[in-house]
Write a protein that holds these residues in place. Structure first.
Motif, PDB file in Angstrom:
ATOM      1  N   LEU A 763      64.503   5.905  98.066  1.00 48.88           N
ATOM      2  CA  LEU A 763      63.667   5.645  99.228  1.00 48.88           C
ATOM      3  C   LEU A 763      64.518   5.281 100.435  1.00 48.88           C
ATOM      4  CD1 LEU A 763      60.610   5.663  99.769  1.00 48.88           C
ATOM      5  CD2 LEU A 763      60.590   3.207  99.328  1.00 48.88           C
ATOM      6  N   SER A 764      65.609   4.604 100.214  1.00 49.93           N
ATOM      7  CA  SER A 764      66.484   4.219 101.325  1.00 49.93           C
ATOM      8  C   SER A 764      67.129   5.432 101.981  1.00 49.93           C
ATOM      9  CB  SER A 764      67.575   3.266 100.832  1.00 49.93           C
ATOM     10  OG  SER A 764      68.490   3.936  99.973  1.00 49.93           O
ATOM     11  N   GLN A 765      67.264   6.534 101.225  1.00 49.53           N
ATOM     12  CA  GLN A 765      67.845   7.756 101.788  1.00 49.53           C
ATOM     13  C   GLN A 765      66.843   8.547 102.614  1.00 49.53           C
ATOM     14  OE1 GLN A 765      69.497   9.982  98.484  1.00 49.53           O
ATOM     15  NE2 GLN A 765      70.517   8.170  97.644  1.00 49.53           N
ATOM     16  N   SER A 766      65.553   8.464 102.213  1.00 49.60           N
ATOM     17  CA  SER A 766      64.542   9.270 102.887  1.00 49.60           C
ATOM     18  C   SER A 766      63.676   8.477 103.846  1.00 49.60           C
ATOM     19  CB  SER A 766      63.640   9.949 101.844  1.00 49.60           C
ATOM     20  OG  SER A 766      63.019   8.973 101.025  1.00 49.60           O
ATOM     21  N   ALA A 767      63.676   7.157 103.726  1.00 45.81           N
ATOM     22  CA  ALA A 767      62.827   6.334 104.593  1.00 45.81           C
ATOM     23  C   ALA A 767      63.685   5.413 105.449  1.00 45.81           C
ATOM     24  CB  ALA A 767      61.830   5.542 103.749  1.00 45.81           C
ATOM     25  N   THR A 768      63.945   4.208 104.981  1.00 43.51           N
ATOM     26  CA  THR A 768      64.749   3.258 105.763  1.00 43.51           C
ATOM     27  C   THR A 768      65.842   2.669 104.894  1.00 43.51           C
ATOM     28  OG1 THR A 768      63.289   1.422 105.189  1.00 43.51           O
ATOM     29  CG2 THR A 768      62.773   2.640 107.197  1.00 43.51           C
TER      30      THR A 768
END
Length: 840
Positions: A763-768
């Motif tokens: 999720l950190s790669q695609s969101a924040t």
């Protein structure tokens, strides 16, 4: 086998003599064949099943139950020949051009009013006239990108326009679903009759919007919906999925520096074009209706700045007035220099004294309509009124003439419908769409949405119990071979853009995951409890204490219910009563009761229906409705002897549905940021529930009892695995190894924590990037030591305590709750949205 049309109505099934079939129906029957005609009930059954399986619904505002109902679709299509279609196509194209020119005049020089070609009361006096749009020039000079015309086929064979829709015309999604469903029932006839296909028209609409949008071919386009409670929400989700658009609600969007942005997990992303399904007055609470929760504050300023294409441009409500039809012939001659190719039904606006005097004696043969549709006035058909009612209507018209318009009554053509044993004619209206394919250029979608009046009724309205049919247009030429299903992802998807995940969709997906897991855990716990409470052998006090505590912790029973140790029967009854989602249930409103969780699961899924397959949605809907039905049946059954059996059967059925739902979430959804949040939600809920359950088992010493030990393992859904690995062992080392430490067991705490960490890393790669930081708050399974967690100490009272394991369980539960709060703050709360980078 067939009944002729009612007297005075055009019979679409028969030829001019009234005895044989019309040429088009002769072709249809020929291609279907006698075997096909003998098989109509099977085809109709398949059609209705497809409608149900695809989840095609239509919400009826007047339905007191508030339930969605399946879309009503007839087996037979309306058949149109080349000559009929040529007349319709030419007339609709002309009218689309005329209405667009009128919009430019109404919000520009207002020459039509100055020349008395249009009364000022129908323009400035119309509540839908938007003064805020005065002087605006829309992108590409096109005000109307989607225009719908309601057509009636008269007894003389002529087509008449009886109404037009310009604000947010409905039907484009339903007619597409109708076409796919009906064509599948008659594939040979559909192919042999050279029925023109629809996909290229939808593609042309998207290409036209891109060509006129501020960003051109790189424009990001979204579809604005009022939300899942709107009557036509199904088609909003359907169209968004088919056209490759992001389905948004007003609170998904925000205005910054006179530009429109979409709130996503990555921050704010620009929107360059918006296809709206919201009526104009609700679009902007700053400049229009202040009480609107459907619009976007500042939207009209974005339009005035030229930074957004809005399809259709706001302000077209006056064009929808029935009164306008009577003025269009003169307006067409003035603006286009042409006579109308498709005539309107004779129409009188009662605001003109001469028209009022002329029409009052004719009310019996007319249709009384509100001049301003938003006024809330009813429509009345003169033939259905008795003399006293006609006098009352006449009195109202004399007192408030501007509010009423009268249109001549036209007997609608009747098309054949299948009833199960014969053909019955039903009155029909055809809605045809003009779609903009470039600046001030339109094409007519070859077909339309047919609305059928209930047998014996005079009005064809879906809200009044009507149904629909497909419309087949005989091209008489080459058929466009663009595939409806295959073309959508490849030719209609937005180029160079991955589908964004809106913050609202992300939040609902997160809770979709939590409610799925919460319902599954609640069902498993209720089944374990009822199984032990109703067993032949009495359960130990330790097990009963654990069952009571965990049931209260998960709100399956209220805290004031006597514990199972005190009264097994009372506790079991309370547990079964608490399953119900009924508003009268004592536990209604609890966020953990099984019925409530299943309903909440469905509500969350409704908000993201465009992201779910029809099969996934059907599973969720059926799980909710069937469990509610089972609970109602249990409540109505006065025989308490079978209550536990019925409750266990209902829980088993719901459990099977949830297993399928979990499979759909695991195997049928794209692994984007939204899915990762769904998975995070599931595993947060799992970590909380399992940590709490094991902690309570330790506190109540139920693990010291064989049946209590087995119940805990069952709650972790690990019974088969446990006995395969450890045979008949029932010691803490084996239990901690499988339920806490084993990273191959999806129900162990270590597996849940490592999965959460992996999801947050992705999720950190695609969101924040902050999502990776959140993982640091979770316990680290690498630091867990089996001997420490399975060890014990003896307290002063002689009881054994597993302090290390209890501390870990407390840590896991608290960390999961904290993670939920942090995700909400980071992704779903927009209090600090202004400070986010637009390029993030």
């Amino acid at each position: 086998m067939s009944v002729p049309a009612d007297p005075g109505h055009l019979d679409r099934l028969r030829d001019a003599s009234g005895h044989g079939l019309s040429p088009l129906w002769s072709q249809f029957v020929e291609h279907v064949g006698t075997e096909g005609l003998a098989d109509l009930n099977r085809r109709n059954h398949n059609l209705q099943r497809q409608v149900r399986d695809n989840g095609v619904t239509y919400n009826v505002y007047a339905d007191a139950s508030g339930q969605q109902r399946p879309w009503a679709l007839d087996l037979f299509p309306m058949l149109l020949g080349t000559s009929d279609w040529a007349q319709i196509e030419a007339g609709v194209l002309q009218r689309a051009k005329l209405l667009n020119a009128m919009m430019a005049d109404l919000y520009g020089p207002r020459e039509l009013v100055q020349r008395a070609l249009l009364p000022a009361a129908l323009v400035q006096g119309h509540p839908g006239y938007l003064r805020a749009m005065q002087g605006v020039t829309p992108a590409g000079g096109t005000w109307l990108h989607i225009v719908a015309f309601d057509l009636a086929h008269g007894p003389d064979g002529r087509w008449w326009v009886i109404g037009q829709r310009t604000q947010a015309p409905s039907g484009l999604g339903y007619l597409l679903e109708n076409r796919i469903a009906v064509a599948r029932q008659f594939p040979k006839a559909f192919s042999a009759m050279k029925v023109q296909r629809l996909a290229s028209s939808y593609r042309a609409l998207m290409d036209g919007i891109k060509s006129m949008a501020p960003e051109g071919q790189d424009a990001r386009i979204a579809l604005l919906t009022p939300g899942p409670y709107n009557e036509t929400y199904f088609e909003h989700a359907y169209l968004a999925r088919y056209l490759g658009l992001t389905l948004v609600e007003g609170n998904d969007l925000t205005v910054r520096d006179q530009r429109l942005y979409l709130k996503t997990l990555k921050g704010l992303e620009p929107v360059h074009a918006l296809v709206k399904r919201v009526d104009d007055e609700w679009l902007d609470p700053l400049e229009l209706r202040a009480d609107s929760a459907l619009g976007i504050p500042g939207l009209l300023q974005v339009l005035r700045a030229g930074n957004l294409l809005l399809a259709n441009a706001p302000g077209s409500a006056p064009l929808e007035s029935s009164a306008l039809l009577g003025f269009l012939p003169a307006i067409s001659r003035h603006m286009l220099g042409e006579e109308l190719r498709l005539p309107s039904l004779p129409t009188w606006w009662c605001g003109e004294d001469a028209a009022l005097r002329e029409v009052l004696p004719l009310l019996k043969d007319g249709v009384i309509k509100p001049t301003y549709p938003s006024s809330g006035l009813d429509t009345a058909i003169g033939q259905s009124l008795n003399p006293r009612e006609l006098d009352e209507w006449a009195g109202r018209m004399v007192r408030h003439p501007d509010d009423y318009t009268v249109q001549a009554w036209l007997p609608l053509s009747q098309t054949p419908t299948w009833t199960g044993d014969r053909l019955l004619p039903r009155s029909s209206l055809l809605r045809v769409f003009a779609l903009a394919d470039g600046p001030q250029s339109w094409r007519v979608l070859p077909g339309g949405l047919v609305r059928l009046a209930p047998r014996g009724q005079l009005m064809a309205s879906m809200q009044r119990g009507g149904s629909s049919a497909d419309c087949w247009v005989d091209t008489g030429d080459e058929v466009d071979t663009t595939s409806l299903l295959q073309s959508a992802p490849s030719t209609l998807a937005l180029a160079h853009h991955k589908r964004p995940v809106t913050s609202r969709a992300a939040e609902n997906l997160f809770w979709l995951g939590r409610y799925t897991e919460r319902a599954e855990n609640g069902i498993r716990l209720a089944r374990i409890a009822l199984d032990h409470l109703g067993g032949e052998e009495p359960s130990s006090r330790a097990l009963l204490g654990w069952l009571s505590a965990i049931a209260v912790e998960n709100a399956l029973v209220l805290p004031d219910v006597p514990a199972a140790e005190q009264s097994v029967r009372v506790f079991a009854r309370a547990l079964m009563a608490g399953l119900s989602p009924d508003p009268d249930s004592a536990l209604h409103g609890s966020s953990f009761s099984v019925g409530f969780n299943l309903h909440a699961l469905r509500q969350a899924a409704t908000q993201v229906r465009d992201r779910l397959s029809p099969e996934h949605w059907n599973l969720i809907e059926h799980a909710d409705t069937e469990f509610a039905s089972d609970c109602m049946a249990m409540a109505a059954d006065a025989d308490a002897e079978y209550a536990t059996t019925e409750a266990m059967a209902a829980l088993q059925n719901a459990s099977e549905r949830l297993a399928a739902i979990t499979g759909a979430q695991t195997d049928r959804m794209v692994r984007d940021s939204g899915w990762r949040l769904l998975s995070v939600g599931r595993h947060i809920e799992r970590l909380i529930t399992l940590s709490r359950a094991l902690r309570l088992a330790l506190e109540h010493h139920s693990l010291d009892d064989p049946s209590g030990f087995e119940a805990v393992v069952a709650l972790f859904d690990s019974t088969i695995t446990f006995h395969a690995m450890y045979q008949q062992r029932r010691d803490m080392v084996a239990l901690v190894d499988l339920l806490v430490m084993d990273r191959d067991n999806p129900r162990s705490l270590a597996w849940v924590v490592q999965t959460l960490r992996a999801r947050l890393a992705k999720l950190s790669q695609s969101a924040t990037p902050q999502d990776a930081v959140l993982a640091q708050g979770l316990p680290d399974p690498d630091a867990w030591v089996l001997t420490e967690l399975s060890g014990w100490e003896r307290k002063e009272d002689g009881q054994r305590t597993h302090s290390a394991l209890q501390a870990l369980l407390d840590d896991c539960e608290a960390a999961a709750a904290e993670l939920s709060d942090e995700i909400t703050r980071l992704h779903f709360s927009h209090a600090d949205q202004r400070r986010q980078s637009l390029s993030a």
